[in-house]
Design an enzyme around this catalytic site. Sequence first.
Site, PDB file in Angstrom:
ATOM      1  N   SER A  63       1.067  -1.294  -0.223  1.00 58.27           N
ATOM      2  CA  SER A  63      -0.082  -0.020   0.309  1.00 58.27           C
ATOM      3  C   SER A  63       0.595   1.472  -0.616  1.00 58.27           C
ATOM      4  O   SER A  63       0.160   2.075   0.047  1.00 58.27           O
ATOM      5  CB  SER A  63      -0.885  -0.064   0.950  1.00 58.27           C
ATOM      6  OG  SER A  63       0.002  -0.312   2.281  1.00 58.27           O
ATOM      7  N   THR A 184      -1.290   3.930   3.878  1.00 56.56           N
ATOM      8  CA  THR A 184      -0.406   5.308   3.894  1.00 56.56           C
ATOM      9  C   THR A 184       0.136   4.733   5.402  1.00 56.56           C
ATOM     10  O   THR A 184      -0.574   4.569   5.940  1.00 56.56           O
ATOM     11  CB  THR A 184      -0.781   6.558   4.225  1.00 56.56           C
ATOM     12  OG1 THR A 184      -1.500   6.994   3.545  1.00 56.56           O
ATOM     13  CG2 THR A 184      -0.120   8.012   4.852  1.00 56.56           C
ATOM     14  N   THR A 202       2.372   7.662   0.364  1.00 57.50           N
ATOM     15  CA  THR A 202       1.739   6.339   0.053  1.00 57.50           C
ATOM     16  C   THR A 202       1.265   6.874  -1.096  1.00 57.50           C
ATOM     17  O   THR A 202       1.719   7.431  -1.935  1.00 57.50           O
ATOM     18  CB  THR A 202       0.538   7.461   0.595  1.00 57.50           C
ATOM     19  OG1 THR A 202      -1.173   6.527  -0.185  1.00 57.50           O
ATOM     20  CG2 THR A 202      -0.526   9.110  -0.230  1.00 57.50           C
ATOM     21  N   ARG A 212      -5.767  12.011  -9.107  1.00 58.18           N
ATOM     22  CA  ARG A 212      -6.333  11.709  -7.828  1.00 58.18           C
ATOM     23  C   ARG A 212      -5.502  11.470  -6.541  1.00 58.18           C
ATOM     24  O   ARG A 212      -4.699  11.048  -6.890  1.00 58.18           O
ATOM     25  CB  ARG A 212      -8.146  10.611  -7.661  1.00 58.18           C
ATOM     26  CG  ARG A 212      -8.292  11.090  -6.568  1.00 58.18           C
ATOM     27  CD  ARG A 212      -7.373   9.654  -5.082  1.00 58.18           C
ATOM     28  NE  ARG A 212      -7.747   9.935  -3.568  1.00 58.18           N
ATOM     29  CZ  ARG A 212      -7.425   9.682  -2.772  1.00 58.18           C
ATOM     30  NH1 ARG A 212      -6.317   9.388  -2.436  1.00 58.18           N
ATOM     31  NH2 ARG A 212      -8.032   9.630  -1.272  1.00 58.18           N
ATOM     32  N   THR A 235      -4.569   9.138   8.566  1.00 67.54           N
ATOM     33  CA  THR A 235      -5.029   7.535   7.488  1.00 67.54           C
ATOM     34  C   THR A 235      -6.276   7.387   7.227  1.00 67.54           C
ATOM     35  O   THR A 235      -7.586   7.412   8.289  1.00 67.54           O
ATOM     36  CB  THR A 235      -4.147   6.460   7.630  1.00 67.54           C
ATOM     37  OG1 THR A 235      -3.944   5.980   6.179  1.00 67.54           O
ATOM     38  CG2 THR A 235      -4.264   5.969   8.806  1.00 67.54           C
ATOM     39  N   GLY A 236      -6.375   7.411   5.594  1.00 62.94           N
ATOM     40  CA  GLY A 236      -8.048   6.393   5.793  1.00 62.94           C
ATOM     41  C   GLY A 236      -8.422   7.036   4.422  1.00 62.94           C
ATOM     42  O   GLY A 236      -7.574   7.343   3.600  1.00 62.94           O
TER      43      GLY A 236
HETATM   44  N1  ASP Z   1      -5.634   8.856   3.011  1.00 65.26           N
HETATM   45  C1  ASP Z   1      -4.524   7.934   1.634  1.00 65.26           C
HETATM   46  C2  ASP Z   1      -5.730   8.552   0.706  1.00 65.26           C
HETATM   47  O1  ASP Z   1      -6.661   9.050   1.311  1.00 65.26           O
HETATM   48  C3  ASP Z   1      -5.412   7.284   2.076  1.00 65.26           C
HETATM   49  C4  ASP Z   1      -4.675   6.228   2.881  1.00 65.26           C
HETATM   50  O2  ASP Z   1      -4.635   6.467   4.241  1.00 65.26           O
HETATM   51  O3  ASP Z   1      -5.693   4.607   3.415  1.00 65.26           O
HETATM   52  O4  ASP Z   1      -4.942   8.326  -0.065  1.00 65.26           O
END
Ligand code: ASP
Length: 326
Positions: A63, A184, A202, A212, A235-236
């Site tokens: 990831s 991330t 990330t 994006r 994160t997320g």
């Molecule tokens: N926050 C990251 C993004 O939206 C993804 C992640 O942290 O899982 O690109």
Amino acid sequence: MSERPDNTTPHEAAARGPLLLSTWSFGERANAAAWPDFSAGGSALDAVEAVTVFCDEDPGIDSVGYGGLPDRDGDMSLDGCVMLSPEQCGSVCAVRKHLHPVRIARLVMDRTPHVMLAGEGADEFASAHGLPEQPLLSPEAKKAWQVRQAQGGGDSSDVRPVDGDPDGALFKDQEDRWRNNHDTIGVLGLDDQGRLAGACSTSGMPWKVPGRVGDSPIIGHGLYVDPHGGAAVATGTGELVMAICGSFLAVEQMRSGAMPQDAIREVLERIASRSDLQANHQVALIAIRPDGHWSSGALRPGFRLAFSDGSGHHTMDPAFVQLPGT
Ligand code: ASP
């Protein structure tokens, strides 16, 4: 992975540096790799960069960096940032040829009057500063994309970030893992001189619409550090964080006197109260005050973090989950 023996966490307990806090369980091995130099007196800035570089290089971390999952069309792009203070921060996004966005972001911080470089400009800047071009798409990640294509493709709108623990116990199978990947490495460091630093690296949401960019490389969204307020990293689902300047909001709360857990709760409450919250949405934050009080929280179950101090390296659950059972 090591759990703290008594299953307690030091959340909300003040801790002196050196201290590293990283998102997701893979952060534990990255923290451990950075620890020898950090614990020998290294700076928080060097340590957070080292944690992200470790994750970028590890193809087993599917990831971030090499091994990360590509966009909807099968192409990789990386984002990252680094921050010491509002005066000292750097960021890059949509990097396609270089593996270490935080390394480039640090050069942006140190060698330009700017904060953020994007796309081709960021890659050219990295090359001009001697960073090598490297392949970003691993064979495994390509295979994951091909499997998804065979199933009809599509963008990241069905992805729910879940901790990719090394034994994969949280996933039904490999396809479930690819679907519910997390994306991330966010890391906060407090060094033995009391300096705070933070960094994010990330590959973004898997299968994202090409072009994006999420919250992670944007100062104040995925990461914010203020020596007078503290530091926070998210994160997320980046779009949820970007809508409320999530990391900045957490640090501002702490600057006004809030404990880290209350600051994170404020951020997650705002996100949880959205009328369009989807079942696959996830957000988690880690926050630390300059005095070493720290905490973490997640919108939904499935997030873990890695904590390292003189007692060792530990993977643990967040202090609270805003929407348990969802
Ligand atoms: N926050 C990251 C993004 O939206 C993804 C992640 O942290 O899982 O690109």
